[in-house]
Scaffold this active site. Structure first.
Site, PDB file in Angstrom:
ATOM      1  N   SER A  75     -60.990  -2.059  32.507  1.00 46.01           N
ATOM      2  CA  SER A  75     -60.401  -1.285  33.645  1.00 46.01           C
ATOM      3  C   SER A  75     -61.387  -1.443  34.835  1.00 46.01           C
ATOM      4  CB  SER A  75     -60.415   0.325  33.323  1.00 46.01           C
ATOM      5  OG  SER A  75     -60.539   1.090  34.565  1.00 46.01           O
ATOM      6  N   SER A 151     -51.377  -1.304  51.881  1.00 45.77           N
ATOM      7  CA  SER A 151     -50.058  -1.625  51.833  1.00 45.77           C
ATOM      8  C   SER A 151     -49.388  -0.878  53.013  1.00 45.77           C
ATOM      9  CB  SER A 151     -49.356  -0.962  50.651  1.00 45.77           C
ATOM     10  OG  SER A 151     -49.462   0.443  50.713  1.00 45.77           O
ATOM     11  N   TYR A 164     -50.701   7.276  47.058  1.00 45.71           N
ATOM     12  CA  TYR A 164     -50.715   5.952  47.237  1.00 45.71           C
ATOM     13  C   TYR A 164     -51.197   5.713  48.508  1.00 45.71           C
ATOM     14  CZ  TYR A 164     -49.670   1.043  46.959  1.00 45.71           C
ATOM     15  OH  TYR A 164     -49.387  -0.344  46.728  1.00 45.71           O
ATOM     16  N   LYS A 168     -54.534   3.814  49.847  1.00 47.42           N
ATOM     17  CA  LYS A 168     -54.630   2.565  50.412  1.00 47.42           C
ATOM     18  C   LYS A 168     -55.107   2.328  51.954  1.00 47.42           C
ATOM     19  CE  LYS A 168     -52.689  -0.073  47.451  1.00 47.42           C
ATOM     20  NZ  LYS A 168     -53.434  -1.113  46.706  1.00 47.42           N
ATOM     21  N   SER A 198     -43.579  -7.719  42.899  1.00 44.81           N
ATOM     22  CA  SER A 198     -44.489  -7.519  41.731  1.00 44.81           C
ATOM     23  C   SER A 198     -44.094  -6.477  41.042  1.00 44.81           C
ATOM     24  CB  SER A 198     -46.010  -6.999  42.343  1.00 44.81           C
ATOM     25  OG  SER A 198     -45.644  -5.686  42.786  1.00 44.81           O
ATOM     26  N   ARG A 199     -44.749  -5.992  39.813  1.00 43.10           N
ATOM     27  CA  ARG A 199     -44.342  -4.864  38.966  1.00 43.10           C
ATOM     28  C   ARG A 199     -44.180  -3.694  39.518  1.00 43.10           C
ATOM     29  NH1 ARG A 199     -48.985  -5.347  34.443  1.00 43.10           N
ATOM     30  NH2 ARG A 199     -50.138  -5.952  36.120  1.00 43.10           N
TER      31      ARG A 199
END
Length: 451
Positions: A75, A151, A164, A168, A198-199
Site C-alpha cells: 500500500s 484531477s 476526492y 486532490k 482508467s479503472r
C-alpha cells in the site's frame, strides 16, 4: 523524431502502475531506459481487495521489451517499503510518480467519516509517505523529480466527490511547497490533472468518450516533466486526448477600502461589481505567496482622508518628471557610498553579498521641487553594480519610491523603514517582499540604517 529524452541510469517509482495511467507511465519509462518499480496493491477502483497479478503483468511487459523492472505490492501508506524496493533492486531512486488512487463517491450529506478518511489516506497520506521516504535520497544525491496527480474535481469540484476533490486539491498545495523546498537541491515537483481512461473513469464516463482518452496521450507530459533537462517546477497542467495546458491563478484587480476606517458589509455590497470584475483589464496572476500579498500590502497606504477609497496599486502616485536633475538630490551621496563600498569589497565578500540579496532594486527619488531621479542597485547580476538611471543589465524586481529627505534619513539610520512603509512614505512596487532586503543594501554604505 528520435527518442532523445532518455532515462538511462534513472530509477522510477510509479504507484498504482498495474493499469490505466500508471501502467502507461511505467511502460514508457521502461522503454526509454529507466529502471522501474511497478507498485500496485491490486485492489479495485474503490480500494477493495489485493492481488499481485496487476503489477506482475506490467513488469513482464517491460522486461519482455528489454527493460528493467521489479514489482511492489505494498500500500502507498507503506511508502518506505516501496522506496526500499527501489533501493534494494537498483540502489537509488530518481523519480516518483504518485498515481495511485481510489474513489468513494457519495453526496456530502451521506458521506461517512470512513469514506472521507480513506480517500485522504490513499491520495494525500500515500503521496506523503512515498515522498517522505524518497526525499532524503533526493537531497543527498542533489537530484529528484516528482509528479503528483490531481484531477479536474480537485481544481473545480464535482458533485458527489467532496472527499476526492478536497484530497486532490491538497496535492496541488503539497506540490507547490515541495517545489520551493527542493529547488535549491535540483528536486523539481509538478502536478498533473489528467483525463484518461482508467479503472476509475470507466465508472463515470461513456465508452465512446473513453476511446479518445487514451492514457498514452497523458504519459508524454509526465516523461517530459521528469527528464533531467526539464526545468519546469511547481506547475499545474491539465492533460488529456492530446491536449496539454498549464494552469495559473487569476485574481481581479479588486477594490481597496481605507484600512484605518471601519469596513462594513454594506461597503462590500456597494463595490461588489468592482471586486468581482475580471473584465476591466486589472487582473493579476500571482504565482507565489509573496506576489499574492502585494495588493494587500499596497493598500496600507490607502488611509482615511483620501478623496475616496481606491483599487489597490502597489505603485505610488506618479511623481512629476522633469528632464535631468538639478544637483539638489542629497540621495546621490548615499548611492555613491554604496557603490564605493561595493567596489572596495573583496571578490569573496561581494559574492556573498550578491548571494544574500539576489535582487535588483530601482529607486525613484523625488526632491522638494517635485523633480525625480532614478537610481539602481543591482545585487543579482554579474559582480553587482550601482548607478544612476535604468539598470543596464535588465529589469529590477523591486521599485522603491521615496522622497529625497526620507531616503537620506533612512540611510543615516534616523528613520525606521517599516514605519515609513506603513505610513506610506515608502512606496514599493514589484516583488514587495524583497523590500525586506533593503537593509542589506543600505548597510553597504556604513551600516547606519536601522531596518
Amino acid at each position: 523524431m528520435t527518442n532523445n529524452l532518455r532515462f538511462d541510469g534513472r530509477v522510477v517509482i510509479v504507484t498504482g502502475a498495474g493499469g490505466g495511467l500508471g501502467r502507461s507511465h511505467a511502460l514508457a519509462f521502461g522503454s526509454r531506459g529507466a529502471s522501474v518499480v511497478v507498485n500496485d496493491l491490486g485492489g479495485s477502483h474503490t480500494g477493495e481487495g489485493a492481488s499481485k497479478r496487476a503489477a506482475d503483468m506490467v513488469v513482464d511487459e517491460i522486461q519482455a521489451a528489454g527493460g528493467k523492472a521489479v514489482a511492489n505490492y505494498d500500500s502507498v501508506l507503506d511508502g518506505e517499503k516501496i522506496v526500499e524496493t527501489a533501493m534494494k533492486a537498483f540502489g537509488r531512486v530518481d523519480i516518483v510518480v504518485n498515481n495511485a488512487g481510489i474513489l468513494k463517491d457519495v453526496s456530502f450529506a451521506r458521506m461517512t467519516d470512513q469514506q472521507w478518511d480513506l480517500i485522504f489516506q490513499v491520495h494525500v497520506d500515500g503521496a506523503y509517505k512515498v515522498l517522505k521516504a524518497a526525499w532524503p535520497i533526493f537531497r543527498k544525491q542533489k537530484y529528484g523529480r516528482v509528479i503528483n496527480t490531481t484531477s479536474a474535481a480537485g481544481i473545480y469540484g464535482n458533485f458527489g466527490q467532496a472527499n476526492y476533490s478536497a484530497a486532490k486539491l491538497a496535492l496541488v498545495g503539497l506540490t507547490s511547497t515541495l517545489a520551493l523546498e527542493g529547488k535549491k537541491e535540483n528536486i523539481h515537483s509538478n502536478v498533473i490533472a489528467p483525463m484518461a481512461a482508467s479503472r476509475m473513469t470507466e465508472t463515470i464516463m461513456p465508452p465512446d468518450m473513453l476511446k479518445s482518452l487514451k492514457p498514452e496521450m497523458v504519459t508524454p507530459l509526465v516523461l517530459y516533466l521528469c527528464h533531467e533537462d526539464t526545468k519546469e517546477n511547481g506547475s499545474l497542467f491539465e492533460v488529456g486526448a492530446g491536449f496539454v495546458g498549464k494552469l495559473r491563478w487569476e485574481r481581479t484587480g479588486g477594490y481597496g477600502f481605507p484600512n484605518n476606517k471601519a469596513l462594513l458589509p454594506e461597503h462590500i455590497q456597494e463595490r461588489w461589481a468592482q471586486i468581482t470584475n475580471f473584465e476591466d483589464g486589472r487582473v493579476t496572476h500571482p504565482g507565489s505567496t509573496q506576489e499574492s500579498m502585494e495588493s494587500i500590502i499596497a493598500n496600507f497606504e490607502n488611509l482615511a482622508g483620501d478623496s475616496d477609497a481606491k483599487a489597490p496599486s502597489s505603485g505610488p502616485s506618479p511623481a512629476k518628471k522633469t528632464s535631468g536633475g538639478s544637483g539638489s538630490f542629497k540621495s546621490a551621496a548615499v548611492f555613491d557610498r554604496i557603490k564605493t563600498s561595493l567596489e572596495a569589497m573583496t571578490p569573496k565578500d561581494r559574492e556573498a553579498q550578491i548571494k544574500k540579496v539576489k535582487a535588483a532594486f530601482e529607486f525613484k527619488i523625488t526632491n522638494k521641487e517635485g523633480k525625480e531621479e532614478v537610481y539602481y542597485v543591482d545585487l543579482k547580476n554579474g559582480n553587482g553594480d550601482v548607478g544612476k538611471g535604468a539598470n543596464p543589465k535588465g529589469k529590477c524586481e523591486v521599485t522603491v519610491s521615496v522622497t529625497d529627505d526620507d531616503f537620506v534619513d533612512l540611510a543615516d539610520g534616523k528613520a525606521n523603514a517599516q514605519k515609513m512603509f506603513m505610513s506610506g512614505k515608502i512606496k514599493v512596487k514589484g516583488q514587495v517582499m524583497l523590500a525586506t532586503k533593503l537593509g542589506d543594501i543600505l548597510k553597504a554604505q556604513g551600516d547606519k540604517a536601522k531596518l
